[in-house]
Design an enzyme around this catalytic site. Structure first.
Site, mmCIF file in Angstrom:
data_model
loop_
_atom_site.group_PDB
_atom_site.id
_atom_site.type_symbol
_atom_site.label_atom_id
_atom_site.label_comp_id
_atom_site.label_asym_id
_atom_site.label_seq_id
_atom_site.Cartn_x
_atom_site.Cartn_y
_atom_site.Cartn_z
ATOM 1 N N LYS A 53 0.846 -1.202 0.000
ATOM 2 C CA LYS A 53 0.000 0.000 0.000
ATOM 3 C C LYS A 53 0.881 1.251 0.000
ATOM 4 O O LYS A 53 0.586 2.235 -0.682
ATOM 5 C CB LYS A 53 -0.928 -0.007 1.223
ATOM 6 C CG LYS A 53 -2.062 -1.031 1.084
ATOM 7 C CD LYS A 53 -2.847 -1.252 2.368
ATOM 8 C CE LYS A 53 -3.809 -2.425 2.192
ATOM 9 N NZ LYS A 53 -4.605 -2.747 3.365
ATOM 10 N N GLN A 97 -4.698 -2.032 9.654
ATOM 11 C CA GLN A 97 -4.529 -3.292 8.927
ATOM 12 C C GLN A 97 -5.086 -4.459 9.761
ATOM 13 O O GLN A 97 -4.767 -4.595 10.933
ATOM 14 C CB GLN A 97 -3.039 -3.520 8.612
ATOM 15 C CG GLN A 97 -2.757 -4.773 7.820
ATOM 16 C CD GLN A 97 -3.367 -4.747 6.423
ATOM 17 O OE1 GLN A 97 -3.344 -3.736 5.743
ATOM 18 N NE2 GLN A 97 -3.948 -5.870 6.004
ATOM 19 N N ASP A 120 -11.034 3.193 4.488
ATOM 20 C CA ASP A 120 -11.472 1.805 4.267
ATOM 21 C C ASP A 120 -13.001 1.711 4.251
ATOM 22 O O ASP A 120 -13.559 0.668 3.918
ATOM 23 C CB ASP A 120 -10.923 0.880 5.369
ATOM 24 C CG ASP A 120 -9.628 0.197 4.955
ATOM 25 O OD1 ASP A 120 -9.327 0.174 3.743
ATOM 26 O OD2 ASP A 120 -8.915 -0.311 5.849
#
Ligand code: NAD
Length: 287
Positions: A53, A97, A120
């Site tokens: 990422k 994460q 997200d």
């Protein structure tokens, strides 16, 4: 019939070029987008994902503000770090994460993120907005699916869409996204899952089938209407390390369109996180 290719790799490359242009334009006005990935513990796969990422960010000019925290991090310490990133004006987007170590509460951590920085799309505010029909941040995989359909000229309005899988990350938000009233929406969506009585009866009637079950071969040729569009979200790993999806190979003989694995939804997922980060930078800057 041989299915036409839904090319996620090429589409993602074009999207990244567009995003890089937007990042440059924002940076020139003093609003460089920044992504903070919070990683707790030493799960090797999570490290690979977060490194990926950060590399993706660098390629389009998005700044990275990664925090690596030890496995024994407490919930309070994790929340303190999220608070710090929430308050940092250089940080436009924050992701935690997953999976977090077992002793940590994932939902509490997700809810601690400022919803304006929740790239997200997992904060209840953003999920609620999607459910309400005015999405702000949509999780990257469903957003990537929608962009893939749009960029390949596949109109979902009025189409019968069957999604296999009802997860928080993929199936559930995608069902909402495609049925939203407005551009890119207006589909009639059926959400199938492990308790669906006759999966094949649903998929055979569908104009578009999205498979996100994590079950290799769950969709076979006899389950697909000739000419239907098939998006394969599944990622499975063969013994030799290569990746393959949930859709059986022979589906390509009857489908009209088909996304491959790898090179389909996967690259779009990575790219849509960048898209959400740019949106967050605009939102925070009022630009
Ligand atoms: P999950 O395990 O959280 O959800 C799987 C869903 O599939 C569940 O809702 C379950 O009800 C349904 N399901 C499982 N077996 C079924 C069956 N036999 N019949 C009907 N429904 C069934 O998984 P997830 O996080 O949604 O991921 C699904 C797959 O997509 C995995 O292979 C994952 O690796 C992959 N994935 C890919 C991307 C990408 O970018 N391409 C992103 C996220 C997930």
């Amino acid at each position: 019939m041989t299915a036409k290719l839904i090319d996620g790799k090429a589409t993602a490359a074009r999207e990244r070029e567009r995003i890089a242009g937007e990042v440059a334009e924002l940076a020139a006005r003093g609003h460089t987008p920044g992504l903070a990935a919070l990683l707790v513990g030493d799960d090797p796969a999570s490290h690979v994902y977060v490194d990926g990422k950060e590399r993706d960010c660098a390629k389009v000019g998005i700044a990275s503000f990664g925090s690596r925290m030890p496995t024994e991090t407490t919930q309070d310490a994790l929340h303190d770090e999220i608070d710090r990133l929430n308050a940092d004006p250089a940080v436009s987007g924050i992701i935690v994460q997953m999976p977090l170590p077992d002793h940590l509460d994932t939902i509490a951590a997700q809810e601690r993120i400022d919803p304006r920085k929740d790239v997200d799309g997992l904060h209840p505010v953003n999920m609620g907005r999607l459910l309400r029909g005015d999405p702000r941040y949509v999780p990257a995989t469903p957003l990537g699916c929608r962009v893939l359909l749009e960029t390949h000229g596949i109109d979902v309005a009025g189409a019968d869409v069957v999604i296999i899988g009802r997860s928080q990350l993929v199936g559930r938000p995608l069902a909402n996204l495609l049925s939203v009233r407005g551009p890119g929406g207006n589909a009639t969506v059926t959400l199938c899952h492990t308790r669906t009585r006759d999966l094949a009866a649903h998929t055979r009637a569908a104009d578009i089938v999205v498979v996100a079950a994590g079950v290799p071969g769950i969709l076979t040729k006899d389950m697909v209407k000739p000419g239907a569009v098939v998006l394969d979200v599944g990622i499975n790993r063969a013994e030799d390390g290569s990746l393959y999806g949930d859709v059986a190979e022979d589906v390509g003989e009857v489908a009209g369109w088909r996304s491959p694995v790898p090179g389909g939804v996967g690259p779009m997922t990575r790219t849509m996180l960048l898209e959400n980060t740019v949106r967050a930078a605009r939102l925070l800057a009022g630009a």
